[in-house]
Write an enzyme that holds these catalytic residues in place. Structure first.
Site, PDB file in Angstrom:
ATOM      1  N   ARG A  88       4.762   0.565  -6.662  1.00  0.00           N
ATOM      2  CA  ARG A  88       4.662  -0.394  -5.554  1.00  0.00           C
ATOM      3  C   ARG A  88       3.580  -1.441  -5.828  1.00  0.00           C
ATOM      4  O   ARG A  88       3.500  -2.440  -5.125  1.00  0.00           O
ATOM      5  CB  ARG A  88       4.299   0.348  -4.261  1.00  0.00           C
ATOM      6  CG  ARG A  88       5.380   1.278  -3.769  1.00  0.00           C
ATOM      7  CD  ARG A  88       4.834   2.247  -2.743  1.00  0.00           C
ATOM      8  NE  ARG A  88       4.473   1.606  -1.508  1.00  0.00           N
ATOM      9  CZ  ARG A  88       5.252   1.531  -0.442  1.00  0.00           C
ATOM     10  NH1 ARG A  88       6.437   2.085  -0.465  1.00  0.00           N
ATOM     11  NH2 ARG A  88       4.849   0.928   0.643  1.00  0.00           N
ATOM     12  N   HIS A  92      30.284 -37.877 -10.401  1.00  0.00           N
ATOM     13  CA  HIS A  92      29.594 -38.675 -11.423  1.00  0.00           C
ATOM     14  C   HIS A  92      29.572 -37.949 -12.765  1.00  0.00           C
ATOM     15  O   HIS A  92      28.766 -38.255 -13.630  1.00  0.00           O
ATOM     16  CB  HIS A  92      28.174 -39.002 -10.968  1.00  0.00           C
ATOM     17  CG  HIS A  92      28.156 -39.800  -9.699  1.00  0.00           C
ATOM     18  ND1 HIS A  92      28.481 -41.127  -9.654  1.00  0.00           N
ATOM     19  CD2 HIS A  92      27.908 -39.428  -8.422  1.00  0.00           C
ATOM     20  CE1 HIS A  92      28.417 -41.560  -8.406  1.00  0.00           C
ATOM     21  NE2 HIS A  92      28.061 -40.542  -7.636  1.00  0.00           N
ATOM     22  N   LYS A 141      20.617 -17.501 -10.990  1.00  0.00           N
ATOM     23  CA  LYS A 141      20.783 -16.048 -10.860  1.00  0.00           C
ATOM     24  C   LYS A 141      21.972 -15.583 -11.686  1.00  0.00           C
ATOM     25  O   LYS A 141      21.904 -14.580 -12.390  1.00  0.00           O
ATOM     26  CB  LYS A 141      21.021 -15.629  -9.396  1.00  0.00           C
ATOM     27  CG  LYS A 141      19.847 -15.684  -8.475  1.00  0.00           C
ATOM     28  CD  LYS A 141      18.811 -14.599  -8.688  1.00  0.00           C
ATOM     29  CE  LYS A 141      17.756 -15.035  -9.645  1.00  0.00           C
ATOM     30  NZ  LYS A 141      16.639 -15.776  -9.208  1.00  0.00           N
ATOM     31  N   GLU A 195      21.299 -15.901 -15.598  1.00  0.00           N
ATOM     32  CA  GLU A 195      20.263 -15.058 -16.226  1.00  0.00           C
ATOM     33  C   GLU A 195      20.640 -13.585 -16.279  1.00  0.00           C
ATOM     34  O   GLU A 195      20.218 -12.878 -17.186  1.00  0.00           O
ATOM     35  CB  GLU A 195      18.889 -15.259 -15.587  1.00  0.00           C
ATOM     36  CG  GLU A 195      18.749 -14.778 -14.182  1.00  0.00           C
ATOM     37  CD  GLU A 195      17.375 -15.078 -13.599  1.00  0.00           C
ATOM     38  OE1 GLU A 195      16.392 -15.138 -14.342  1.00  0.00           O
ATOM     39  OE2 GLU A 195      17.301 -15.244 -12.370  1.00  0.00           O
ATOM     40  N   CYS A 239       0.828  -1.207   0.000  1.00  0.00           N
ATOM     41  CA  CYS A 239       0.000   0.000   0.000  1.00  0.00           C
ATOM     42  C   CYS A 239       0.863   1.259   0.000  1.00  0.00           C
ATOM     43  O   CYS A 239       1.973   1.267   0.505  1.00  0.00           O
ATOM     44  CB  CYS A 239      -0.890   0.031   1.234  1.00  0.00           C
ATOM     45  SG  CYS A 239      -1.930  -1.424   1.350  1.00  0.00           S
ATOM     46  N   GLU A 284      19.461 -22.395  -7.546  1.00  0.00           N
ATOM     47  CA  GLU A 284      18.982 -21.014  -7.641  1.00  0.00           C
ATOM     48  C   GLU A 284      20.155 -20.048  -7.836  1.00  0.00           C
ATOM     49  O   GLU A 284      20.069 -19.096  -8.612  1.00  0.00           O
ATOM     50  CB  GLU A 284      18.162 -20.675  -6.374  1.00  0.00           C
ATOM     51  CG  GLU A 284      17.774 -19.224  -6.194  1.00  0.00           C
ATOM     52  CD  GLU A 284      16.873 -18.671  -7.284  1.00  0.00           C
ATOM     53  OE1 GLU A 284      16.460 -19.421  -8.184  1.00  0.00           O
ATOM     54  OE2 GLU A 284      16.613 -17.448  -7.256  1.00  0.00           O
ATOM     55  N   TRP A 332      -2.980  -2.452  -1.862  1.00  0.00           N
ATOM     56  CA  TRP A 332      -2.544  -3.753  -2.363  1.00  0.00           C
ATOM     57  C   TRP A 332      -3.220  -4.735  -1.420  1.00  0.00           C
ATOM     58  O   TRP A 332      -2.819  -4.876  -0.266  1.00  0.00           O
ATOM     59  CB  TRP A 332      -1.021  -3.808  -2.293  1.00  0.00           C
ATOM     60  CG  TRP A 332      -0.363  -5.132  -2.483  1.00  0.00           C
ATOM     61  CD1 TRP A 332      -0.124  -6.072  -1.518  1.00  0.00           C
ATOM     62  CD2 TRP A 332       0.204  -5.659  -3.690  1.00  0.00           C
ATOM     63  NE1 TRP A 332       0.540  -7.146  -2.066  1.00  0.00           N
ATOM     64  CE2 TRP A 332       0.747  -6.927  -3.372  1.00  0.00           C
ATOM     65  CE3 TRP A 332       0.284  -5.193  -5.007  1.00  0.00           C
ATOM     66  CZ2 TRP A 332       1.374  -7.719  -4.332  1.00  0.00           C
ATOM     67  CZ3 TRP A 332       0.910  -5.989  -5.943  1.00  0.00           C
ATOM     68  CH2 TRP A 332       1.445  -7.232  -5.617  1.00  0.00           C
ATOM     69  N   ASN A 342      -1.108   1.351   6.002  1.00  0.00           N
ATOM     70  CA  ASN A 342      -0.246   0.386   5.336  1.00  0.00           C
ATOM     71  C   ASN A 342       0.232  -0.571   6.425  1.00  0.00           C
ATOM     72  O   ASN A 342       0.637  -0.115   7.487  1.00  0.00           O
ATOM     73  CB  ASN A 342       0.941   1.121   4.689  1.00  0.00           C
ATOM     74  CG  ASN A 342       1.923   0.167   4.038  1.00  0.00           C
ATOM     75  OD1 ASN A 342       1.611  -1.002   3.805  1.00  0.00           O
ATOM     76  ND2 ASN A 342       3.106   0.669   3.731  1.00  0.00           N
ATOM     77  N   GLY A 343       0.178  -1.871   6.191  1.00  0.00           N
ATOM     78  CA  GLY A 343       0.604  -2.833   7.217  1.00  0.00           C
ATOM     79  C   GLY A 343      -0.490  -3.858   7.446  1.00  0.00           C
ATOM     80  O   GLY A 343      -1.414  -3.991   6.640  1.00  0.00           O
ATOM     81  N   LYS A 382       9.375 -10.815 -17.331  1.00  0.00           N
ATOM     82  CA  LYS A 382       9.042 -10.983 -15.911  1.00  0.00           C
ATOM     83  C   LYS A 382       7.931 -12.001 -15.727  1.00  0.00           C
ATOM     84  O   LYS A 382       7.921 -12.744 -14.756  1.00  0.00           O
ATOM     85  CB  LYS A 382       8.652  -9.621 -15.323  1.00  0.00           C
ATOM     86  CG  LYS A 382       8.395  -9.640 -13.829  1.00  0.00           C
ATOM     87  CD  LYS A 382       9.673  -9.897 -13.042  1.00  0.00           C
ATOM     88  CE  LYS A 382       9.431 -10.136 -11.564  1.00  0.00           C
ATOM     89  NZ  LYS A 382      10.527 -10.890 -10.941  1.00  0.00           N
TER      90      LYS A 382
HETATM   91  C1  F6R Z   1      14.262 -16.339 -12.272  1.00  0.00           C
HETATM   92  C2  F6R Z   1      12.851 -16.064 -12.501  1.00  0.00           C
HETATM   93  C3  F6R Z   1      12.045 -17.089 -13.216  1.00  0.00           C
HETATM   94  C4  F6R Z   1      10.676 -17.236 -12.552  1.00  0.00           C
HETATM   95  C5  F6R Z   1       9.783 -18.180 -13.360  1.00  0.00           C
HETATM   96  C6  F6R Z   1       8.459 -18.410 -12.677  1.00  0.00           C
HETATM   97  O1  F6R Z   1      14.883 -15.298 -11.585  1.00  0.00           O
HETATM   98  O2  F6R Z   1      12.357 -15.039 -12.170  1.00  0.00           O
HETATM   99  O3  F6R Z   1      12.711 -18.307 -13.257  1.00  0.00           O
HETATM  100  O4  F6R Z   1      10.871 -17.709 -11.259  1.00  0.00           O
HETATM  101  O5  F6R Z   1       9.575 -17.651 -14.621  1.00  0.00           O
HETATM  102  O6  F6R Z   1       7.744 -17.235 -12.543  1.00  0.00           O
HETATM  103  P1  F6R Z   1       6.534 -17.099 -11.554  1.00  0.00           P
HETATM  104  O7  F6R Z   1       7.086 -17.215 -10.169  1.00  0.00           O
HETATM  105  O8  F6R Z   1       5.968 -15.746 -11.836  1.00  0.00           O
HETATM  106  O9  F6R Z   1       5.579 -18.207 -11.853  1.00  0.00           O
END
Ligand code: F6R
Length: 624
Positions: free
Chosen positions: A27, A518, A499, A502, A2, A495, A75, A101-102, A619
């Site tokens: 936000r 292996h 990171k 990508e 929010c 992970e 939100w 907010n909260g 995204k």
């Molecule tokens: C990596 C990343 C992607 C998402 C994937 C799933 O940093 O952002 O691997 O994790 O595309 O996305 P969501 O979580 O939106 O289903």
């Protein structure tokens, strides 16, 4: 999350409030509203679902005049994103107006008490209880006073009843036009010009008007008054002196909270996201509410036979951590699968299966499709761990346990991952308690541990940042990286590698360290550094350390994410991230991933790459 704006000055308030809210759009929000206080002290409230542009259009048809007011972007957390749940909220008399907010954690209990006293509620929000608490308190005094001391006394009495977090901005029609801002664990900042005073949840909302700001601290109150006064107090009534600081930011920098990139800001948002996700869902008294959010209840949880977790990318890796913890703490057979794989094969699901989708966006096409397939099967209950309110997935699954990290703007997921872990711990521990795997004492001690984790995360951020920067400079030209981990740190290795690849475009492989000999060990030479997760608390610490010796013997440079005080690790590692001690190995992923996130960020930043929008990535992956 929010957004809040408050104003007292000489100009028409409505356009100013709208402009402030626009600056908070980044936000994320699903509804917005303002209250303008007329010169006669009347409240004119206008609210609208959806974008601020819609609220502006509504204001053209229903103008509200006055030179002070409050505004809010919502939100949703409690109650659907609809008109009645949008802020500002009022009490039964309409004499109080507030935005928040909260999260008010004990709102259900307070609401029941207020209903019993005859209060009438217009929304499903946690916030509205606070408006009615102010009403109660103002009625207690024969004639409401508008002195600062009297306003603070009322606020003090109200807040003594409230559990949770808040930035609250409140006005009452008996306060001579004053507006009070109150803060606990949610940001609140005041701004000032020669003849105007402002309040906001975040600096960007103030930047069109002033760069002179005062940060309000927890347990403090600020009272905006006509005549450009904004004295600051402790809630106890004691005056506080704090000079304004000049913010040297432009608007975009402000949205990034002063960080160079959204990704960096979002890594730093991790501890707050973790805390927000736990709020009001932890300890015995909140188990039923938590299960309700998931669309479950105690008897359903007792009847579960297995869990199927589905996700993609980072969300899938969070699910892999979930597999370890659900099996250990809830005694439930758990299977995690990449959603795009699940869709195209036969997987047998028995009665009592919980299908759990994990997704930041709630729109990922593969996860959605896999969930639809599962939903159609008999005996399967569906639930989601999702960040985006109102997203398609939330409407597909039976229940949604929201991760509360606000919008994640950097394409590489960071704060969403730690919030996803928070929801998985919460659910696994609650399931374990309900199914009798965890005793009351064990459950409470795990909850205590979760509550303390965010301070370890903050410590880790401070400690890791300089080393991550230094290592990025040393290794930015590496031809590839091997990420290694075992047990719960294996998904963190996956992970970490994701990171790095990508955002820095350096090839990186994540491996379970026991698998190294292996195959991947053939890759190892002086040009192939190893990034390993070896917390001392791990039940497989010695095994991982000996895997690292094997890599080092073949010339690899070793970066270890280890535990503070572990002198032995320096025998096998060239560089060590010294993590704050953790209560149990099960919590190590939350700390370990911070080192990997910061390292990847600094490599990409040093290489001058587009950190927030890496090439070829989106995204939200809404296509197969
Ligand atoms: C990596 C990343 C992607 C998402 C994937 C799933 O940093 O952002 O691997 O994790 O595309 O996305 P969501 O979580 O939106 O289903």
């Amino acid at each position: 999350m929010c957004g809040i704006i408050g104003y007292i000055g000489q100009r028409e308030a409505a356009p100013l409030l709208i402009e402030g809210l626009r600056r908070l759009e980044y936000r994320g929000y699903d509804s917005a509203g303002i209250c303008v206080i007329s010169d006669a002290g009347k409240f004119g409230i206008v609210r609208e679902v959806g974008k601020i542009a819609r609220l502006s259009e509504k204001l053209i048809k229903h103008p509200v005049k006055g030179t002070s007011g409050v505004g809010h972007t919502r939100w949703s957390t409690h109650g659907a994103p609809n008109h009645d749940n949008a802020h500002p909220h009022t009490d039964c008399t309409g004499g109080i107006v507030l935005v928040h907010n909260g999260i008010i954690e004990n709102y259900l209990e307070l609401k029941a008490q207020l209903l019993a006293k005859g209060h009438r509620f217009q929304s499903d929000t946690d916030t509205e209880v606070v408006a009615h608490l102010f009403e109660e308190q103002l009625f207690k005094v024969k004639k409401a006073q508008s002195s600062d001391a009297a306003i603070l006394a009322v606020a003090r009495a109200v807040l003594s009843k409230v559990k949770g977090s808040y930035a609250l901005v409140v006005s009452a029609n008996v306060w001579d036009g004053k507006i009070i801002g109150l803060r606990k664990e949610c940001p609140l900042v005041a701004g000032k010009t020669q003849d105007e005073v402002f309040l906001a949840s975040d600096i960007p909302a103030l930047l069109p008007f002033t760069k002179e700001v005062v940060f309000i601290e927890d347990g403090e109150a600020v009272i905006l008054k006509p005549g450009a006064h904004a004295p600051l107090y402790k809630l106890t009534g004691q005056a506080v002196r704090r000079d304004a600081v000049t913010v040297p930011w432009d608007n975009l920098m402000a949205a990034k909270g002063g960080h160079k990139h959204f990704m960096h800001k979002e890594i730093y948002d991790g501890p707050a996201s973790f805390e927000d996700t736990l709020r009001g869902r932890i300890y015995d008294e909140n188990i039923d509410a938590l299960l309700r959010e998931l669309g479950l209840n105690r008897s359903k949880v007792k009847g579960l036979g297995s869990i199927n977790i589905l996700g993609c990318g980072t969300a899938y890796y969070a699910g892999l951590v979930g597999e370890y913890i659900f099996e250990h703490f809830a005694g439930l057979r758990t299977h995690v699968e990449i959603a795009s794989e699940f869709r195209y094969r036969e997987r047998i699901t028995g009665p009592g299966t919980l299908a759990l989708a994990i997704s930041q966006s709630g729109e990922t096409a593969d996860t959605l499709a896999a969930m639809k397939l599962l939903k159609a099967r008999s005996g399967v209950t569906t639930a989601g761990i999702i960040n985006q309110i109102g997203s398609t997935m939330t409407r597909t699954t039976g229940g949604t346990l929201y991760t509360r990290c606000g919008p994640e703007i950097g394409v590489a997921s960071t704060k969403a991952f730690v919030a996803q872990l928070a929801t998985l711990y919460l659910s696994a521990f609650a399931f374990g308690r309900v199914r009798g795997v965890l005793s009351a004492v064990e459950y409470k001690s795990l909850c205590d541990g979760l509550v303390h984790l965010s301070s370890s995360m903050r410590m880790a951020l401070q400690r890791f940042e300089p080393l991550a920067k230094d290592l990025a400079a040393r290794f930015q030209n590496a031809k590839g990286f091997l990420y290694l981990g075992r047990h719960v740190m294996y998904p963190v290795a996956l992970e970490g590698a994701l990171k790095l690849k990508e955002i820095s475009y350096i090839h990186a492989e994540g491996y379970a360290s026991g698998e190294m000999k292996h195959g991947p060990i053939a890759l190892i030479d002086e040009q192939m550094p190893v990034f390993a997760f070896v917390p001392k608390s791990s039940s497989v610490y010695a095994k991982t350390a000996s895997n690292l010796e094997e890599a080092r013997a073949r010339g690899a440079k070793i970066i270890a994410v280890a535990s503070e005080g572990d002198k032995g690790i320096y025998k096998v590692a060239d560089h060590v991230f010294e993590s704050p001690k953790s209560m149990t190995e099960w919590f190590d992923p939350v700390i370990g991933v911070i080192a990997a996130q910061l390292f990847a960020y600094h490599v990409a930043n040093l290489k001058g790459l587009d950190v927030d929008q890496p090439r070829n990535l989106a995204k939200s992956v809404t296509v197969e």
